[in-house]
Design an enzyme around this catalytic site. Sequence first.
Site, short mmCIF file in Angstrom:
data_model
loop_
_atom_site.label_atom_id
_atom_site.label_comp_id
_atom_site.label_asym_id
_atom_site.label_seq_id
_atom_site.Cartn_x
_atom_site.Cartn_y
_atom_site.Cartn_z
N SER A 166 107.15 39.32 -1.02
CA SER A 166 107.67 37.92 -2.37
C SER A 166 109.41 38.76 -1.49
O SER A 166 109.75 39.56 -2.04
CB SER A 166 107.74 38.22 -3.77
OG SER A 166 108.24 37.74 -4.12
N TYR B 221 103.76 43.55 -10.49
CA TYR B 221 104.65 41.80 -9.38
C TYR B 221 105.18 42.69 -8.65
O TYR B 221 104.89 42.85 -7.21
CB TYR B 221 104.35 41.17 -9.89
CG TYR B 221 104.23 39.94 -8.75
CD1 TYR B 221 102.90 39.33 -8.64
CD2 TYR B 221 105.53 39.32 -8.01
CE1 TYR B 221 103.15 38.50 -7.49
CE2 TYR B 221 105.45 38.41 -7.26
CZ TYR B 221 104.15 38.16 -6.96
OH TYR B 221 103.59 37.20 -5.26
N1 LIG Z 1 103.20 30.74 -4.47
C1 LIG Z 1 104.59 31.77 -4.78
O1 LIG Z 1 105.05 31.36 -5.26
C2 LIG Z 1 104.26 32.32 -3.83
C3 LIG Z 1 106.06 33.94 -4.22
C4 LIG Z 1 106.12 34.63 -3.62
C5 LIG Z 1 104.87 35.43 -2.92
N2 LIG Z 1 103.22 34.73 -2.87
C6 LIG Z 1 102.22 35.86 -2.36
O2 LIG Z 1 101.31 34.74 -1.53
C7 LIG Z 1 100.36 35.48 -1.55
C8 LIG Z 1 99.32 34.35 -1.80
O3 LIG Z 1 99.56 33.01 -2.97
P1 LIG Z 1 99.39 32.27 -3.25
O4 LIG Z 1 100.88 31.55 -3.85
O5 LIG Z 1 99.08 31.46 -2.52
O6 LIG Z 1 98.26 32.26 -4.51
P2 LIG Z 1 96.58 31.79 -4.92
O7 LIG Z 1 96.49 31.55 -5.61
O8 LIG Z 1 96.78 30.09 -3.80
O9 LIG Z 1 96.14 31.66 -3.51
C9 LIG Z 1 95.60 33.06 -3.37
C10 LIG Z 1 94.25 33.02 -3.33
O10 LIG Z 1 94.24 34.76 -3.20
C11 LIG Z 1 92.53 35.11 -4.06
N3 LIG Z 1 92.76 36.49 -3.97
C12 LIG Z 1 93.10 36.76 -5.06
N4 LIG Z 1 92.39 37.96 -5.72
C13 LIG Z 1 91.49 38.54 -4.69
C14 LIG Z 1 90.94 39.76 -3.68
N5 LIG Z 1 91.23 40.26 -5.18
N6 LIG Z 1 90.08 39.20 -2.87
C15 LIG Z 1 90.80 38.10 -2.20
N7 LIG Z 1 91.17 37.45 -2.52
C16 LIG Z 1 92.00 36.84 -3.45
C17 LIG Z 1 92.84 33.42 -4.83
O11 LIG Z 1 91.34 33.51 -4.83
C18 LIG Z 1 93.00 32.20 -3.61
O12 LIG Z 1 92.85 32.17 -3.06
C19 LIG Z 1 99.90 36.84 -2.62
O13 LIG Z 1 100.19 37.62 -2.59
C20 LIG Z 1 101.33 36.10 -3.16
O14 LIG Z 1 101.85 37.27 -4.33
C21 LIG Z 1 103.80 34.09 -3.67
#
Ligand SMILES: NC(=O)c1ccc[n+]([C@@H]2O[C@H](COP(=O)([O-])OP(=O)(O)OC[C@H]3O[C@@H](n4cnc5c(N)ncnc54)[C@H](O)[C@@H]3O)[C@@H](O)[C@H]2O)c1
Length: 276
Positions: A164, A178
Site C-alpha cells: 500500500s 495497517y
Molecule cells: N482498496 C484500497 O484502497 C487499498 C489500498 C492499498 C492497499 N490495499 C490492499 O489491497 C488488498 C486487497 O484489499 P481490497 O481493497 O481489494 O479489499 P476487499 O475487502 O475488497 O478484498 C479483500 C479480500 O480478502 C479477503 N480476506 C480478508 N481476510 C482474509 C483472510 N484472513 N484470508 C483470506 N482472505 C481474506 C476478503 O474476504 C476479501 O474478499 C489488501 O491487502 C489491502 O490492504 C487496498
Amino acid sequence: MKISQLFSVEGYGVVVTGGASGLGLAYAEAMAENGAAVTILDIDGPRIEQEVQRLKSRGLQVRGDVADVSDHPALDRAIDNAYKAHGRLDVVFANAGIDSGPGFIGNWVGTERPRNPQGALENYTDERWNRVIDINLTGIFATLRSATRIMKPQRSGRLIVTSSVASFQCEPAIGSAYMAAKAGVTHLTRCVAQELAAYNITVNSIAPGFFVTNIGGGHAKNPATQEAVAKVLPMHRVGFPDDIKGLALFLASPASAYLTGQQIAIDGGWTLGAVD
Ligand SMILES: NC(=O)c1ccc[n+]([C@@H]2O[C@H](COP(=O)([O-])OP(=O)(O)OC[C@H]3O[C@@H](n4cnc5c(N)ncnc54)[C@H](O)[C@@H]3O)[C@@H](O)[C@H]2O)c1
C-alpha cells in the site's frame, strides 16, 4: 519475442489470496482473461462461489477454495490443491488484507479533520493490533513461504504482494497497525526477492493508493468520500479495480523477468503530493 508473447500468461497456473473481491478479484480476472488457470483463495465462501460462477460463465478457467491466510496449514493445503488442479504454479498473488479500523484523525481529507480518540495510540488494543498483523503481515509471509515450497524446486515463479502507499506514507485516517504491516511487507518483499533471485523467482509488490473495493465494509464506495479524495489527487479521480490489471499482467508475465524486489505505487499521483 513478440510483444504479445512478452505479456502472455497463457497456460499459467495462478493463485490469488483474497481473490473473491476488490483488487484480488481484478488480479484473478486479469490472469484468467489472458489465458491463465486461476485459483481464488478467500475466507468468504459465498463470494468465492458467486465470482467463480460468474467468471466460468464467461468461459474462463477459474476455481475457488476457502482458506484463511492466518491458518497456515490450511493455506498450505489450499496452495497444494491449486498446484495439483492446474498442474503447475507460476504466479502467486499474496494479496489478502483487512483494514485496521479508524486512525487518530476522523476523515480522509477535507478541512474538517477532527481527532478521533478511538483511533488514538493509547486506545489501540492488543487484539486489534494482533489481528491486523496476523493477516496483513504474517499472512503475506505465510503465503510467500507456501508458494516457495513449490517454486524453489521448479526454479521459476512470480510472487506479487499487495502492499500500500501506506507502507511509506503516514495516513492518519488509518490505524497504525495497517501502516506497520504494510511497511513490513514492503521490506519482506525486498529480502525474499534477494533470497529467491538465484532460483529464477521474482518478488515484487504493488502499492495501491485509494481504490474503490469492499475493504473496511466498503467505506470507499461512499460517493462523498470518493469526491473528497478525488479532489486532492493529482489525477482528480479515485482508482477502480480495473486500473490495476495492466500492472498485474506486467508483473506476472515475461515482460518483467529482470525486475525483482521492487515496489510500484499505483495511486493517481497521490504520493506526489496533494493538489487542490
Ligand atoms: N482498496 C484500497 O484502497 C487499498 C489500498 C492499498 C492497499 N490495499 C490492499 O489491497 C488488498 C486487497 O484489499 P481490497 O481493497 O481489494 O479489499 P476487499 O475487502 O475488497 O478484498 C479483500 C479480500 O480478502 C479477503 N480476506 C480478508 N481476510 C482474509 C483472510 N484472513 N484470508 C483470506 N482472505 C481474506 C476478503 O474476504 C476479501 O474478499 C489488501 O491487502 C489491502 O490492504 C487496498
